[in-house]
Write a protein that holds these residues in place. Structure first.
Motif, short mmCIF file in Angstrom:
data_model
loop_
_atom_site.label_atom_id
_atom_site.label_comp_id
_atom_site.label_asym_id
_atom_site.label_seq_id
_atom_site.Cartn_x
_atom_site.Cartn_y
_atom_site.Cartn_z
N MET A 40 0.80 -1.34 0.01
CA MET A 40 -0.18 0.02 -0.09
C MET A 40 0.77 1.24 0.03
N ASP A 41 0.17 2.27 -0.44
CA ASP A 41 0.98 3.73 -0.44
C ASP A 41 -0.42 4.59 0.19
N TYR A 42 0.33 5.57 1.29
CA TYR A 42 -0.62 6.39 2.11
C TYR A 42 -1.41 7.46 1.20
N ARG A 43 -0.57 7.70 -0.15
CA ARG A 43 -1.20 8.69 -1.00
C ARG A 43 -2.34 8.25 -2.24
N CYS A 44 -2.54 6.80 -2.04
CA CYS A 44 -3.06 5.97 -2.95
C CYS A 44 -4.79 6.05 -2.86
N GLY A 45 -5.46 6.61 -3.64
CA GLY A 45 -6.83 6.49 -3.34
C GLY A 45 -7.52 5.56 -3.08
N LEU A 68 4.20 6.97 -5.01
CA LEU A 68 3.62 8.05 -5.49
C LEU A 68 4.29 9.35 -5.18
N GLY A 69 5.63 9.22 -5.02
CA GLY A 69 6.25 10.46 -4.95
C GLY A 69 6.89 10.86 -3.70
N ASP A 70 7.46 12.02 -3.42
CA ASP A 70 8.36 12.31 -2.29
C ASP A 70 7.28 12.07 -0.86
N ALA A 71 6.09 12.50 -1.18
CA ALA A 71 5.16 12.69 -0.07
C ALA A 71 4.63 11.40 0.37
N SER A 72 4.67 10.27 -0.57
CA SER A 72 4.28 9.07 -0.10
C SER A 72 5.74 8.34 0.64
N VAL A 73 6.82 8.57 0.11
CA VAL A 73 8.10 8.08 0.93
C VAL A 73 8.17 8.77 2.13
N LEU A 74 7.84 10.02 2.66
CA LEU A 74 7.94 10.78 3.63
C LEU A 74 6.87 10.02 4.43
N SER A 75 5.62 9.87 4.13
CA SER A 75 4.66 9.39 5.04
C SER A 75 5.04 7.64 5.46
N SER A 76 5.53 6.99 4.81
CA SER A 76 6.12 5.41 4.71
C SER A 76 7.16 5.70 5.76
N VAL A 84 15.13 2.06 8.86
CA VAL A 84 13.99 2.58 7.99
C VAL A 84 14.20 2.40 6.53
N THR A 85 15.31 2.91 6.24
CA THR A 85 15.60 2.65 4.60
C THR A 85 15.69 1.46 4.18
N ASP A 86 16.61 0.58 4.83
CA ASP A 86 16.45 -0.96 4.47
C ASP A 86 15.04 -1.52 4.51
#
Length: 252
Positions: A103-108, A137-145, A202-204
């Motif tokens: 899943m992705d937090y920015r995914c509708g 879905l971009g930097d915002a998704s990465v930040l949230s994860s 977290v990165t790994d």
């Protein structure tokens, strides 16, 4: 001479039989090939439903082949899918079937899937849930994860689930300010979580999940694995319940 009324039968043979039985165009003369082609064209123009039928058969065959490939991918990645040692586990931890969600937090559609997954777990009661953080879905998704995974590392599984749910409901753009607001509202140690977001651990974790998704040929969210079945895209709770029943039936 090729008879006009033979064209449909010849066409059927060429489309639906094995290569060994198929019409041998190489045995025809150029004149016969041209006449046969004209007859086939005329037949298809007069009977367009044949084209639709052939397309449907091809789609069914392709779908069956893709489903078999997906099962092979699941079988080849069982440990990483179901027991990677770091992904959050919910539902019934002792369930007889595991549902894995990428899943992705920015995914509708991921947001739309939340009540469906909750309904599935409630109605079945014997399904184990594994959440895979797959920000695409971009930097915002990465930040949230990164924020969600850091929360799990700092504050544990219960805090992760709270943050996970909050991020799926959050409609703004994530930033350090808004993420702190979320963690503060949940009574968490915001400083520690923010500090852990860029940690190697977290990165790994996110990188390993991304690599798994690539091996599984997953390019969109939500994507699910339910037992032995790959489910690409949004499904309702009823659809997933039927699939779960099928998986159990296949086990015997």
């Amino acid at each position: 001479m090729i008879l006009r009324h033979a064209a449909p039968a010849l066409l059927g043979l060429s489309l639906l039989t094995s290569p060994a039985q198929a019409l041998d165009l190489n045995a025809m003369t150029e004149t016969e090939k041209a006449e046969f082609g004209a007859q086939v064209r005329e037949y298809l123009l007069e009977n367009p439903d044949v084209i639709i039928e052939a397309i449907n058969i091809l789609e069914q065959r392709n779908a069956a082949a893709e489903a078999e490939t997906d099962k092979e991918l699941v079988a080849a990645n069982v440990d990483e899918l179901f027991n990677d040692g770091y992904s959050w586990v919910g539902g019934n931890p002792e369930g007889d079937i595991t549902l894995v969600e990428f899943m992705d937090y920015r995914c509708g559609y991921c947001r739309r899937a939340v009540p469906e997954v909750a309904s599935l777990l409630s109605e079945d009661g014997n399904i184990r849930l594994v959440i895979k953080e797959f920000p695409i879905l971009g930097d915002a998704s990465v930040l949230s994860s990164r924020f969600a995974v850091a929360t799990k590392h700092v504050a544990g599984d219960d805090a992760y689930k709270q943050v996970h749910d909050a991020l799926l409901e959050f409609s703004g753009d994530p930033s350090e300010v808004t993420l702190r607001r979320i963690s503060d509202g949940l009574g968490l140690d915001s400083d520690a979580i923010i500090a852990a977001m860029d940690s190697e651990q977290v990165t790994d974790e996110i990188s390993q999940t991304r690599a798994l998704a690539q091996r599984m040929q997953i390019s969109g969210t939500p994507s699910f694995v339910l037992g032995t079945e790959m489910l690409r895209g949004y499904l309702s709770a009823d659809q997933m319940l039927q699939i779960a029943e099928g998986v159990r039936a296949d086990r015997g």
